[in-house]
Design a protein around this motif. Structure first.
Motif, PDB file in Angstrom:
ATOM      1  N   LEU A 135       6.047   5.409   4.364  1.00 30.92           N
ATOM      2  CA  LEU A 135       4.758   5.667   3.707  1.00 30.92           C
ATOM      3  C   LEU A 135       3.839   6.439   4.640  1.00 30.92           C
ATOM      4  CD1 LEU A 135       3.731   2.353   1.919  1.00 30.92           C
ATOM      5  CD2 LEU A 135       3.857   4.596   0.875  1.00 30.92           C
ATOM      6  N   PHE A 136       3.821   6.014   5.906  1.00 31.41           N
ATOM      7  CA  PHE A 136       2.951   6.656   6.890  1.00 31.41           C
ATOM      8  C   PHE A 136       3.322   8.127   7.057  1.00 31.41           C
ATOM      9  CE2 PHE A 136       2.590   7.850  11.433  1.00 31.41           C
ATOM     10  CZ  PHE A 136       1.225   8.026  11.457  1.00 31.41           C
ATOM     11  N   VAL A 137       4.627   8.411   7.186  1.00 26.16           N
ATOM     12  CA  VAL A 137       5.051   9.795   7.426  1.00 26.16           C
ATOM     13  C   VAL A 137       4.773  10.658   6.198  1.00 26.16           C
ATOM     14  CG1 VAL A 137       7.033  11.281   7.835  1.00 26.16           C
ATOM     15  CG2 VAL A 137       6.756   9.192   9.151  1.00 26.16           C
ATOM     16  N   VAL A 138       5.181  10.173   5.019  1.00 22.78           N
ATOM     17  CA  VAL A 138       4.974  10.951   3.787  1.00 22.78           C
ATOM     18  C   VAL A 138       3.485  11.223   3.586  1.00 22.78           C
ATOM     19  CG1 VAL A 138       5.075  10.825   1.275  1.00 22.78           C
ATOM     20  CG2 VAL A 138       7.053  10.156   2.624  1.00 22.78           C
ATOM     21  N   ALA A 139       2.676  10.145   3.621  1.00 24.01           N
ATOM     22  CA  ALA A 139       1.243  10.314   3.374  1.00 24.01           C
ATOM     23  C   ALA A 139       0.581  11.082   4.508  1.00 24.01           C
ATOM     24  CB  ALA A 139       0.576   8.948   3.207  1.00 24.01           C
ATOM     25  N   LEU A 184      -8.282   0.553  -1.833  1.00 26.14           N
ATOM     26  CA  LEU A 184      -7.654  -0.313  -2.835  1.00 26.14           C
ATOM     27  C   LEU A 184      -7.933   0.182  -4.247  1.00 26.14           C
ATOM     28  CD1 LEU A 184      -6.229  -3.247  -2.979  1.00 26.14           C
ATOM     29  CD2 LEU A 184      -8.423  -3.923  -3.869  1.00 26.14           C
ATOM     30  N   ILE A 185      -9.172   0.591  -4.494  1.00 19.74           N
ATOM     31  CA  ILE A 185      -9.545   1.061  -5.827  1.00 19.74           C
ATOM     32  C   ILE A 185      -8.820   2.374  -6.138  1.00 19.74           C
ATOM     33  CG2 ILE A 185     -11.487   1.742  -7.300  1.00 19.74           C
ATOM     34  CD1 ILE A 185     -11.633  -1.141  -6.587  1.00 19.74           C
ATOM     35  N   VAL A 186      -8.696   3.248  -5.132  1.00 17.84           N
ATOM     36  CA  VAL A 186      -7.988   4.512  -5.344  1.00 17.84           C
ATOM     37  C   VAL A 186      -6.534   4.236  -5.733  1.00 17.84           C
ATOM     38  CG1 VAL A 186      -7.211   6.643  -4.273  1.00 17.84           C
ATOM     39  CG2 VAL A 186      -9.464   5.761  -3.750  1.00 17.84           C
ATOM     40  N   ILE A 187      -5.892   3.323  -5.008  1.00 12.53           N
ATOM     41  CA  ILE A 187      -4.482   3.042  -5.306  1.00 12.53           C
ATOM     42  C   ILE A 187      -4.352   2.322  -6.651  1.00 12.53           C
ATOM     43  CG2 ILE A 187      -2.379   1.905  -4.521  1.00 12.53           C
ATOM     44  CD1 ILE A 187      -3.123   2.458  -1.742  1.00 12.53           C
ATOM     45  N   ILE A 188      -5.289   1.398  -6.933  1.00 12.66           N
ATOM     46  CA  ILE A 188      -5.253   0.717  -8.241  1.00 12.66           C
ATOM     47  C   ILE A 188      -5.345   1.749  -9.351  1.00 12.66           C
ATOM     48  CG2 ILE A 188      -6.630  -0.715  -9.814  1.00 12.66           C
ATOM     49  CD1 ILE A 188      -7.107  -2.643  -7.651  1.00 12.66           C
ATOM     50  N   PHE A 189      -6.150   2.788  -9.109  1.00  6.38           N
ATOM     51  CA  PHE A 189      -6.264   3.837 -10.124  1.00  6.38           C
ATOM     52  C   PHE A 189      -4.898   4.442 -10.425  1.00  6.38           C
ATOM     53  CE2 PHE A 189      -6.615   8.290 -11.286  1.00  6.38           C
ATOM     54  CZ  PHE A 189      -7.415   8.193 -12.408  1.00  6.38           C
ATOM     55  N   VAL A 217       0.713   8.478  -3.381  1.00  6.59           N
ATOM     56  CA  VAL A 217      -0.275   9.451  -3.866  1.00  6.59           C
ATOM     57  C   VAL A 217      -1.691   8.937  -3.603  1.00  6.59           C
ATOM     58  CG1 VAL A 217      -1.232  10.508  -5.948  1.00  6.59           C
ATOM     59  CG2 VAL A 217       1.215  10.528  -5.566  1.00  6.59           C
ATOM     60  N   GLY A 218      -1.918   7.637  -3.827  1.00  7.52           N
ATOM     61  CA  GLY A 218      -3.225   7.059  -3.529  1.00  7.52           C
ATOM     62  C   GLY A 218      -3.597   7.260  -2.071  1.00  7.52           C
ATOM     63  N   LEU A 219      -2.638   6.966  -1.178  1.00  4.96           N
ATOM     64  CA  LEU A 219      -2.893   7.138   0.256  1.00  4.96           C
ATOM     65  C   LEU A 219      -3.207   8.593   0.582  1.00  4.96           C
ATOM     66  CD1 LEU A 219      -0.155   4.942   1.966  1.00  4.96           C
ATOM     67  CD2 LEU A 219      -2.600   4.626   2.095  1.00  4.96           C
ATOM     68  N   ILE A 220      -2.460   9.522  -0.035  1.00  5.71           N
ATOM     69  CA  ILE A 220      -2.669  10.951   0.250  1.00  5.71           C
ATOM     70  C   ILE A 220      -4.054  11.378  -0.205  1.00  5.71           C
ATOM     71  CG2 ILE A 220      -1.906  13.290  -0.307  1.00  5.71           C
ATOM     72  CD1 ILE A 220       0.927  12.009  -0.665  1.00  5.71           C
ATOM     73  N   VAL A 221      -4.404  11.006  -1.444  1.00  7.00           N
ATOM     74  CA  VAL A 221      -5.714  11.390  -2.002  1.00  7.00           C
ATOM     75  C   VAL A 221      -6.835  10.869  -1.119  1.00  7.00           C
ATOM     76  CG1 VAL A 221      -7.283  10.874  -3.904  1.00  7.00           C
ATOM     77  CG2 VAL A 221      -4.972  11.658  -4.371  1.00  7.00           C
ATOM     78  N   TYR A 222      -6.689   9.590  -0.683  1.00  2.00           N
ATOM     79  CA  TYR A 222      -7.736   8.960   0.123  1.00  2.00           C
ATOM     80  C   TYR A 222      -7.811   9.595   1.501  1.00  2.00           C
ATOM     81  CZ  TYR A 222     -10.271   5.119   2.401  1.00  2.00           C
ATOM     82  OH  TYR A 222     -11.181   4.374   3.092  1.00  2.00           O
ATOM     83  N   THR A 223      -6.657   9.706   2.175  1.00  2.00           N
ATOM     84  CA  THR A 223      -6.662  10.154   3.566  1.00  2.00           C
ATOM     85  C   THR A 223      -7.060  11.613   3.700  1.00  2.00           C
ATOM     86  OG1 THR A 223      -4.874   8.600   3.927  1.00  2.00           O
ATOM     87  CG2 THR A 223      -5.299  10.156   5.687  1.00  2.00           C
ATOM     88  N   ALA A 273      -5.669   5.069  11.251  1.00  2.00           N
ATOM     89  CA  ALA A 273      -6.210   4.306  10.128  1.00  2.00           C
ATOM     90  C   ALA A 273      -5.227   4.319   8.970  1.00  2.00           C
ATOM     91  CB  ALA A 273      -7.543   4.892   9.694  1.00  2.00           C
ATOM     92  N   LEU A 274      -4.571   5.462   8.757  1.00  2.00           N
ATOM     93  CA  LEU A 274      -3.598   5.562   7.670  1.00  2.00           C
ATOM     94  C   LEU A 274      -2.457   4.573   7.882  1.00  2.00           C
ATOM     95  CD1 LEU A 274      -2.242   6.887   5.222  1.00  2.00           C
ATOM     96  CD2 LEU A 274      -1.332   8.602   6.761  1.00  2.00           C
ATOM     97  N   LEU A 275      -1.983   4.490   9.121  1.00  2.00           N
ATOM     98  CA  LEU A 275      -0.887   3.560   9.407  1.00  2.00           C
ATOM     99  C   LEU A 275      -1.281   2.140   9.022  1.00  2.00           C
ATOM    100  CD1 LEU A 275       1.866   2.929  10.699  1.00  2.00           C
ATOM    101  CD2 LEU A 275       0.655   2.580  12.831  1.00  2.00           C
ATOM    102  N   LYS A 276      -2.523   1.748   9.377  1.00  2.00           N
ATOM    103  CA  LYS A 276      -2.973   0.401   9.042  1.00  2.00           C
ATOM    104  C   LYS A 276      -3.226   0.272   7.539  1.00  2.00           C
ATOM    105  CE  LYS A 276      -6.205   0.413  12.312  1.00  2.00           C
ATOM    106  NZ  LYS A 276      -7.411  -0.233  12.845  1.00  2.00           N
TER     107      LYS A 276
END
Lengths: 289, 227
Positions: free
Chosen positions: B21-25, B64-69, B102-108, B164-167
């Protein structure tokens, strides 16, 4: 500011080209918006009965009172405790005694590197959060956020105290003050002014992280929204409303931070917090949005 | 320690999910964030505004809200990521994984954009003026003069965004991806008496990963630093 300097005052050809780019960009953005609207329309997301729950007073009350108010309470308790934690450990890291300095350093590094969610769930299960119902979940969130944000704030306090010109401490020592007096009478009052904007931006981080209470069902905006959308099956609408609430509260906080920065510190923040290792990385990298 | 050692295989698998997840995002958010930053400082006013609005909205929404979306609201409008189904040995990357990524990517990427922009803004004005004075066009000014210096300024915040992304990948564990957080919760439920050591094991692995990342960033910073 730098943006205007990156390119020359455009000539007629460039103006025409930029106009073409602008048109293309407008077109592209309009297409995206239109596609989203079309998708929403196609899947019937504009239907009134999906929006009705978020427009019903009793549910709005649940979202605002059980959700938003609890979230704010959690964030507020966490920040107050985190400031205390950060003050203690930040000063500890500056101690002259190695046996105080090293443990403080270890604690701060550990809690900064561990994800808040792991911490939260561990505290919840290990320290009686489960058996104490809502109160237990509430204080588990607060404890985890305190440890994490406190560690980040410890770095902020250390950087803030170091940012006070060294002549201040030297002059105070020359007057015959003890170390504790130098800290409390001379350095801290000046450092607090520098640190205030960073502390307020840390509030934004804490507020956003309260949403993680979802994982242990602590009553807050994220948990309440889950209850609502499971009941009515209107995920999209509830998520939109909740995101809007978070965004408005955070914008208010960011506005206050910017105002405090302008009023007390000036344009450029003397403490560089890029290394404070936030959950949100660049949140504190200085400058507004 | 027995519980941790007995389940070492499961724990390793969980961390493979976390790291993937970390590498992809991480990679995709760097690319998308760079595009956003380009729009944010470029000459087209509409794109500048649009990127600014995107960053403002996403940065103030909890992850969390971004990923829930993407995870729960997305399927309601036909965004199911059903086409993602990759299997590599024991690892299965399905639509839940894709929604979380995708949530992680959008957020980060909004934070990546801000880090890059702050780097560009940190380059002294005279540099851009001098580059223009010798006749470089916008592309030349950016690629030859501004970006090399901006990267140097942007590296520390970019590194903390990636840490931060890793965490942050742990948030995906709360929403159905079986990575480190979900595995830790599973193990603490199964072996209630060994909670502390399970937590310490997972926490220490995270500490090591974070320290490795900081070390890499520090070395890069040293290498790029000018005298």
């Amino acid at each position: 500011m730098a943006t205007s300097v990156l390119f020359d005052a455009p000539g007629p050809k460039t103006v025409a080209r930029h106009r073409a780019y602008t048109m293309a960009a407008y077109g592209g953005l309009l297409l995206v918006v239109a596609f989203i609207a079309w998708r929403l329309q196609q899947t019937g997301q504009f239907a009134y009965d999906l929006w009705e729950p978020v427009l019903t007073p009793s549910i709005i009350e649940v979202i605002l009172v059980d959700g938003l108010l609890n979230t704010l309470k959690m964030a507020f308790s966490a920040i107050i405790l985190a400031v205390v934690f950060g003050l203690v450990f930040g000063m500890g890291k500056l101690s002259d005694h190695a046996w105080v300095r090293w443990p403080c350093w270890l604690v701060v590094e550990f809690f900064r590197a561990v994800p808040v969610l792991l911490l939260m769930v561990f505290i919840f299960y290990q320290f009686g959060g489960v058996t104490n119902g809502d109160r237990g979940a509430y204080w588990s969130v607060v404890a985890a956020l305190t440890l994490y944000n406190g560690s980040v704030l410890a770095e902020v306090f250390r950087a803030g105290l170091n940012a006070v010109p060294s002549g201040q401490a030297e002059a105070a020592y020359a007057l015959g003050m003890r170390k504790s007096q130098v800290m409390t009478i001379v350095l801290l009052p000046q450092a607090v002014k520098i640190m205030l904007p960073s502390i307020i931006s840390q509030c934004v981080v804490a507020l956003k992280d309260t949403s993680l209470g979802y994982a242990i069902a602590a009553i807050g905006l994220s948990t309440v929204s889950r209850l609502v959308y499971i009941e009515y099956g209107n995920q999209l609408q509830v998520v939109a409303v909740v995101a809007l609430l978070y965004i408005s509260v955070n914008l208010v906080l960011t506005g206050i931070a910017t105002w405090v920065q302008k009023k007390f510190v000036g344009e450029k923040n003397p403490i560089d917090l890029t290394r404070a290792g936030n959950m949100d990385g660049g949140q504190n990298t200085g400058g507004g949005i | 320690m027995n519980v941790v050692l007995d389940n070492a295989g499961d724990i390793a698998l969980a961390f493979i999910y976390t790291l993937s997840l970390f590498v992809v995002a991480g990679v995709l958010s760097l690319i998308f964030g760079a595009l956003l930053a380009a729009a944010r400082v470029g000459p087209v006013a509409v794109l500048r505004k649009a990127a600014a609005v995107y960053v403002m909205l996403i940065r103030n929404t909890p992850l969390l809200i971004v990923i829930i979306f993407f995870r729960f609201a997305g399927p309601k409008i036909g965004l199911t990521f059903g086409f993602v189904d990759i299997r590599v040995a024991d690892i299965r990357l399905n639509n839940l994984y894709a929604a979380c990524a995708v949530g992680l990517i959008v957020y980060t990427s909004s934070f990546v954009c801000e880090a890059l922009r702050s780097g560009i803004n940190a380059v002294p004005l005279g540099q851009a003026e001098a580059a223009r004075a010798i006749g470089l066009p916008f592309g030349g000014v950016m690629s030859q003069v501004i970006m090399p210096q901006a990267m140097r300024h942007a590296l520390p915040p970019l590194a903390s965004v990636q840490i931060a992304l890793l965490k942050n990948t742990t948030v995906c564990g709360a929403l159905g991806v079986f990575e480190a957080f979900a595995r830790m919760r599973g193990l603490t439920n199964d072996f209630a008496s060994a909670r502390t050591e399970i937590f310490l094991a997972f926490a220490l692995i995270f500490v090591v990963l974070v320290e490795v990342l900081s070390f890499v960033a520090y070395r890069l910073e040293r290498r790029w630093r000018i005298a």
